[in-house]
Scaffold this active site. Structure first.
Site, PDB file in Angstrom:
ATOM      1  N   ASP A 303       3.163 -41.994  25.446  1.00 23.83           N
ATOM      2  CA  ASP A 303       4.488 -41.239  26.184  1.00 23.83           C
ATOM      3  C   ASP A 303       5.577 -41.566  25.324  1.00 23.83           C
ATOM      4  OD1 ASP A 303       3.717 -43.965  26.713  1.00 23.83           O
ATOM      5  OD2 ASP A 303       4.423 -44.061  28.260  1.00 23.83           O
ATOM      6  N   GLU A 487       6.359 -53.135  17.896  1.00 25.32           N
ATOM      7  CA  GLU A 487       5.600 -52.194  18.715  1.00 25.32           C
ATOM      8  C   GLU A 487       4.766 -51.338  17.926  1.00 25.32           C
ATOM      9  OE1 GLU A 487       6.265 -49.593  22.626  1.00 25.32           O
ATOM     10  OE2 GLU A 487       7.839 -50.181  21.281  1.00 25.32           O
TER      11      GLU A 487
END
Length: 538
Positions: A303, A487
Site C-alpha cells: 500500500d 522500514e
C-alpha cells in the site's frame, strides 16, 4: 454439474464451519464507527499530523458518554475541538529514538533492539482500538505500535537467527489465538484492522517453528491452518465461472484463485481524509468502490503500488479487487501444501489427500493464468481484461520462493529480474517511479529475502547472492551513517532510506532487522559468524 458440486466435501464442510463460527463472533467496532461524528470532525480538522494518531487514541469515557459530553461541550462558551480532544483522549506519543552504543556491529545492534521493540498487551483498555494478545510480540517500530501480520514472518526470521525461539513460539501462538478468536488474522491488532487480513504467512511461520520443534508444530496448529484457509476461500461454494465473491474468484476455465478484499467500503480509519481526497479525484467512480480498492490494497501489504493502478501516476485509478495477484496465490498454494503435510503428521490421510489435490489444482492455475509466456515472467492477472498485467514486479519471485515454478520458468524469471529489477543497492519493487512507496526506487527487506531464498531454490545462486549482498550493504551504509535501520531503502545506488507513500520514513524496524540477520546468516561463509555486511564476501 453445478459449480458447488465440484468442490470437495471436506472443503465445503470447512467453509460452512468457518462461516458459522465467524457469525458467532461480535467484533469490536473501530473508532470511526464508535465515535461518529466526533471522529470525522477531528480527522477533517487535521488536529494530528498523522491520522493514525487519533485512530490509536484512547477515550477517557465510553462512546455514548463521550458523544453526549461532546454534544454538551459544543454549546458552552470557549469550546474548541482541539481542547476537547486533548481533555478527553489519551493520545499516543512517539518513543525516544533508540541510540545504539558506539561502535556496535549491525548484528549486535539488531539483537539489542529485540527487547526495545517487544510489547506485552494481554490486557488493554476496551475503549481504545488496540486488541489484546495473550503473549508478548515484536512491533515494527515508529508509528507502527502494534503487531502486523505479514511483517511478523520476517521479524521471526531474525528472532530465530538470534536463538529467540520462545519469542518465535509466542508470536505464532498469538496468531493462532487470533484465528481462534476472529476466524482470521487481522492486518494488525487494532479494531480498525479487523475487516481485512494481510498476505497469508501463517503457514510459513509454522514451517519456521517446525525447523526447531519438528512435526509437533504442524500438529499443534493444524486447526488454525484450516481456519486460515477457510477464511480465504469463503464464498467459493456455488460460485459460477467468471464470478467473484469476497476474496475468491472462479476463473472462466473453472479454476479457483484469490484476490485481496476488505469487508468495509468506507475510508480507512487510519487514513480517513487521505481516502476522502483520493476518491474525490475520480468523480466517475463510486466512492465506496475506491475505498474498497484502497482497503484491499492495504490488505495486500503493497500500500500502495502501480501494481494496483490502471494509470500508474493516479492513485484514484486503483482497482485492487479486479486483480488476481501472483504472490497471494503462491502463498495459498503453500498454505494448502502445509495443511496436507500437517494432516499427514496428524494421521488424517484423507484430509491430506484432499488438500494436496487443492494445492496441485492451484499450482496448475497459477502456471496457466499467471505466467506470461511471451514476456517470460509471472504476472498478476487483470480480471477486467482477462490478461496478465504487463509490468514486471518483485512479486514475480513468489512462485520461485514457494516452488510453484518449473525450472524453465524460474530461469526465465531470473533473467527478467536481472535485466529489469536489480540495482546497485538490491532489488527494486517495480520499474515504475510513481511516488508510491511500493514502487521504484524503493527496495523492501521482505522482497529481498523472497528473491534470495527463491532464486537459491532453483540454483540461481549468483543472482541470489548479488541481490542479497547489495541489499545488506545498503542497510549497512545507512546504519553506519545514521545508527538505525529503517522500514524501506532506496536501492538505485544512493543507499538511503526510502520515501513516498502516505507517511514519513519509519525507524526500527522489525522486518528490516529480521531480514538483515537472515541474510548475514545465509550469505556468510560456512562456519563463520558475520557481524556486519563487510564480513560477507562478494
Amino acid at each position: 454439474m453445478p459449480p458447488c458440486a465440484r468442490l470437495p466435501g471436506l472443503l465445503i464442510a470447512s467453509l460452512l464451519f468457518a462461516t458459522t463460527a465467524a457469525a458467532e463472533v461480535t467484533l469490536p467496532a473501530p473508532p470511526d464507527q464508535q465515535w461518529q461524528p466526533l471522529f470525522q470532525q477531528v480527522q477533517r480538522a487535521h488536529l494530528f499530523k498523522d491520522q493514525k494518531t487519533f485512530a490509536d487514541a484512547v477515550p477517557k469515557l465510553d462512546a455514548d458518554a463521550l458523544l453526549a459530553e461532546w454534544g454538551q461541550a459544543q454549546a458552552q462558551p470557549g469550546y474548541t475541538l482541539p481542547a476537547f480532544a486533548a481533555t478527553h483522549f489519551t493520545v499516543p506519543t512517539e518513543s525516544a529514538a533508540y541510540v545504539p552504543p558506539a561502535g556496535e556491529t549491525l548484528r549486535a545492534h539488531i539483537e539489542g533492539l529485540w527487547p526495545v521493540l517487544t510489547r506485552t498487551t494481554d490486557t488493554v483498555d476496551p475503549r481504545g482500538s488496540l486488541l489484546p494478545l495473550p503473549k508478548p510480540y515484536v512491533v515494527p517500530g515508529g508509528r507502527f505500535r502494534e503487531v502486523y501480520y505479514w511483517d511478523s514472518y520476517f521479524t521471526l526470521l531474525g528472532l530465530a537467527s538470534s536463538g529467540r525461539w520462545q519469542q518465535v513460539r509466542d508470536m505464532v501462538d498469538n496468531f493462532a489465538w487470533q484465528l481462534d478468536q476472529y476466524g482470521h488474522i487481522p492486518n494488525g491488532n487494532r479494531s480498525y484492522y479487523l475487516s481485512r487480513s494481510q498476505p497469508p504467512f501463517f503457514s510459513l511461520m509454522v514451517d519456521l517453528l517446525a525447523m526447531h520443534e519438528g512435526d509437533d508444530a504442524y500438529r499443534r496448529y493444524l486447526t488454525q491452518l484450516r481456519t486460515e484457509h477457510a477464511f480465504w476461500m469463503r464464498g467459493a461454494e456455488g460460485l459460477a465461472p467468471g464470478a467473484a465473491s469476497e476474496r475468491v474468484v472462479r476463473m472462466n476455465d473453472g479454476s479457483v484463485l484469490n484476490r485481496y478484499w476488505d469487508a468495509r467500503a468506507v475510508p480507512r480509519t487510519e487514513s480517513w481524509t487521505d481516502d476522502l481526497a483520493t476518491a474525490a479525484t475520480v468523480p466517475d467512480r463510486a466512492p465506496s468502490q475506491v475505498y474498497r480498492d484502497l482497503r484491499a490494497g492495504a490488505e495486500s501489504g503493497w500500500d500502495f503500488s502501480s501494481r494496483w493502478l490502471v494509470h500508474p501516476a493516479e492513485l484514484g485509478s486503483i482497482h485492487t479487487t479486479e486483480i488476481v495477484p501472483v504472490d497471494l496465490n503462491s502463498l495459498l498454494f503453500h498454505l494448502e501444501t502445509t495443511i496436507a503435510r500437517a494432516s499427514r503428521a496428524a494421521g488424517e490421510r484423507s484430509v491430506a489427500r484432499d488438500f494436496a489435490r487443492q494445492a496441485e489444482r492451484r499450482k496448475q492455475a497459477i502456471n496457466a493464468l499467471l505466467w506470461d509466456e511471451r514476456q517470460g515472467w509471472y504476472a498478476d492477472r487483470d480480471l477486467e481484461r482477462g490478461t496478465p498485467r504487463p509490468a514486471l514486479t518483485a512479486a514475480a519471485l513468489f512462485p520461485l520462493w514457494l516452488q510453484v515454478a518449473s525450472p524453465v520458468q524460474a530461469r526465465r524469471t531470473a533473467e527478467a529480474v536481472q535485466a529489469q529489477l536489480v540495482r546497485a543497492g538490491g532489488l527494486l519493487t517495480t520499474t515504475e517511479n510513481t511516488g508510491q512507496q511500493w514502487d521504484a526506487p524503493n527496495g523492501w527487506a521482505p522482497l529481498q529475502w523472497v528473491a534470495v531464498d527463491g532464486l537459491q531454490r532453483y540454483q540461481q545462486d549468483a543472482l541470489a547472492r548479488q541481490i542479497g549482498v547489495r541489499f545488506l550493504r545498503t542497510v549497512q551504509t545507512v546504519y553506519d551513517r545514521e545508527g538505525k535501520l529503517v522500514e524501506k531503502y532506496v536501492v538505485d545506488g544512493s543507499a538511503g532510506g526510502g520515501g513516498g507513500g502516505e507517511y514519513p520514513l519509519q525507524d526500527g524496524f522489525g522486518w528490516s532487522n529480521g531480514v538483515a540477520l537472515a541474510l548475514l546468516d545465509r550469505l556468510c561463509d560456512e562456519g563463520k559468524r558475520c557481524e556486519s555486511a563487510g564480513d560477507v564476501g562478494e
